[in-house]
Scaffold this motif. Structure first.
Motif, mmCIF file in Angstrom:
data_model
loop_
_atom_site.group_PDB
_atom_site.id
_atom_site.type_symbol
_atom_site.label_atom_id
_atom_site.label_comp_id
_atom_site.label_asym_id
_atom_site.label_seq_id
_atom_site.Cartn_x
_atom_site.Cartn_y
_atom_site.Cartn_z
ATOM 1 N N ALA A 159 0.838 -1.207 0.000
ATOM 2 C CA ALA A 159 0.000 0.000 0.000
ATOM 3 C C ALA A 159 0.870 1.252 0.000
ATOM 4 O O ALA A 159 0.584 2.215 -0.730
ATOM 5 C CB ALA A 159 -0.936 -0.007 1.202
ATOM 6 N N ARG A 160 1.928 1.235 0.779
ATOM 7 C CA ARG A 160 2.835 2.395 0.824
ATOM 8 C C ARG A 160 3.537 2.574 -0.523
ATOM 9 O O ARG A 160 3.691 3.700 -0.997
ATOM 10 C CB ARG A 160 3.857 2.211 1.945
ATOM 11 N N LEU A 191 2.823 -7.527 1.196
ATOM 12 C CA LEU A 191 4.226 -7.169 1.082
ATOM 13 C C LEU A 191 4.665 -7.447 -0.340
ATOM 14 O O LEU A 191 4.296 -8.467 -0.919
ATOM 15 C CB LEU A 191 5.072 -8.004 2.054
ATOM 16 N N THR A 192 5.449 -6.557 -0.889
ATOM 17 C CA THR A 192 5.976 -6.734 -2.234
ATOM 18 C C THR A 192 7.462 -7.036 -2.152
ATOM 19 O O THR A 192 8.224 -6.229 -1.625
ATOM 20 C CB THR A 192 5.747 -5.471 -3.086
ATOM 21 N N PRO A 193 7.884 -8.211 -2.642
ATOM 22 C CA PRO A 193 9.312 -8.521 -2.680
ATOM 23 C C PRO A 193 9.971 -7.848 -3.884
ATOM 24 O O PRO A 193 9.422 -7.878 -4.990
ATOM 25 C CB PRO A 193 9.371 -10.045 -2.824
ATOM 26 N N ASP A 247 14.604 2.981 5.545
ATOM 27 C CA ASP A 247 13.385 2.888 6.349
ATOM 28 C C ASP A 247 12.187 2.336 5.575
ATOM 29 O O ASP A 247 11.307 1.722 6.159
ATOM 30 C CB ASP A 247 13.010 4.261 6.919
ATOM 31 N N ALA A 248 12.133 2.554 4.266
ATOM 32 C CA ALA A 248 10.995 2.086 3.462
ATOM 33 C C ALA A 248 10.936 0.561 3.381
ATOM 34 O O ALA A 248 9.891 -0.001 3.062
ATOM 35 C CB ALA A 248 11.063 2.671 2.058
ATOM 36 N N VAL A 249 12.033 -0.111 3.689
ATOM 37 C CA VAL A 249 12.078 -1.573 3.642
ATOM 38 C C VAL A 249 11.607 -2.102 4.991
ATOM 39 O O VAL A 249 12.231 -1.837 6.021
ATOM 40 C CB VAL A 249 13.507 -2.075 3.301
ATOM 41 N N VAL A 250 10.495 -2.839 4.980
ATOM 42 C CA VAL A 250 9.919 -3.356 6.227
ATOM 43 C C VAL A 250 10.418 -4.755 6.572
ATOM 44 O O VAL A 250 10.214 -5.241 7.677
ATOM 45 C CB VAL A 250 8.373 -3.345 6.200
ATOM 46 N N GLY A 251 11.072 -5.394 5.605
ATOM 47 C CA GLY A 251 11.593 -6.730 5.836
ATOM 48 C C GLY A 251 12.511 -7.135 4.700
ATOM 49 O O GLY A 251 12.709 -6.388 3.738
ATOM 50 N N CYS A 252 13.079 -8.322 4.830
ATOM 51 C CA CYS A 252 13.933 -8.835 3.763
ATOM 52 C C CYS A 252 13.807 -10.352 3.716
ATOM 53 O O CYS A 252 13.317 -10.980 4.662
ATOM 54 C CB CYS A 252 15.389 -8.422 3.962
ATOM 55 N N ALA A 253 14.231 -10.904 2.602
ATOM 56 C CA ALA A 253 14.155 -12.355 2.419
ATOM 57 C C ALA A 253 15.359 -12.815 1.615
ATOM 58 O O ALA A 253 15.931 -12.051 0.833
ATOM 59 C CB ALA A 253 12.863 -12.737 1.703
ATOM 60 N N LEU A 254 15.707 -14.068 1.811
ATOM 61 C CA LEU A 254 16.812 -14.676 1.090
ATOM 62 C C LEU A 254 16.395 -16.069 0.661
ATOM 63 O O LEU A 254 15.813 -16.814 1.452
ATOM 64 C CB LEU A 254 18.052 -14.758 1.990
ATOM 65 N N ALA A 255 16.661 -16.397 -0.586
ATOM 66 C CA ALA A 255 16.459 -17.757 -1.086
ATOM 67 C C ALA A 255 17.832 -18.327 -1.402
ATOM 68 O O ALA A 255 18.623 -17.703 -2.116
ATOM 69 C CB ALA A 255 15.579 -17.751 -2.330
ATOM 70 N N VAL A 256 18.121 -19.489 -0.846
ATOM 71 C CA VAL A 256 19.444 -20.091 -1.018
ATOM 72 C C VAL A 256 19.298 -21.606 -1.071
ATOM 73 O O VAL A 256 18.445 -22.179 -0.390
ATOM 74 C CB VAL A 256 20.390 -19.640 0.117
#
Length: 180
Positions: free
Chosen positions: A40-41, A64-66, A89-98
């Protein structure tokens, strides 16, 4: 993504969306890092980017948009690389695929003593009970965590295991990227 099953919360949906995306690229892929932003943001603050990402004015605003980041360097240990990351600050989370090789717990007693990292890696790669696994782990700034595990021998969206504590070490390393 159209084939991503509906999940109970936005973080689980994001992890499954990333898993599906990486799965579509096939196996033997490098590690992939994603920023997670509030959909939304993103629509409100960056409408042209939201349009390019195919995020129309949908009624669902809790997602959430990755956003995939630059390549993860292959010549540096993953934990060292993650220690260099700081998110805006705009990044609310992170992910890693390994992708990794995994052994069943019963193999732990068989590990020869005194192996250095290279010898241990070779031993695991040669072990008859090894499994190839893709781990997708995501964390939010507020501490929420989610993971998806996909075995190469059961490479199907219906065989993906999800849970918040499946890969605690990697989740902790990702959470540390938000530490001040």
């Amino acid at each position: 993504m159209s084939n991503t099953p509906m999940a109970a919360n936005p973080l689980t949906r994001a992890v499954l969306e990333i898993d599906e995306y990486v799965s579509g690229l096939g196996w033997d892929q490098p590690a992939r890092l994603f920023a997670l932003v509030d959909t939304a943001r993103l629509r409100a603050e960056q409408p042209s980017l939201a349009d390019r990402l195919g995020l129309g004015d949908e009624s669902e605003n809790s997602g959430l948009t990755p956003i995939e980041q630059d390549e993860v360097p292959t010549g540096k240990p993953l934990d060292e690389f993650l220690a260099t990351i700081a998110w805006p600050d705009a990044v609310v989370g992170c992910a890693l695929a390994v992708e990794r090789l995994m052994l069943p717990p019963s193999a732990e007693a068989q590990v020869p003593k005194g192996l250095d990292q290279a010898a241990l890696t070779k031993w695991v790669a040669d072990h008859p009970d090894r499994q190839e696994v893709r781990m997708t782990v995501a964390v939010l700034r507020d501490g929420a965590r989610e993971s998806a595990l996909r075995l190469r021998e059961k490479d199907s969206a219906t065989e993906v295991l999800t849970g918040s504590d499946l890969v605690p070490g990697l989740a902790q390393a990702l959470a540390a990227t938000f530490a001040e």
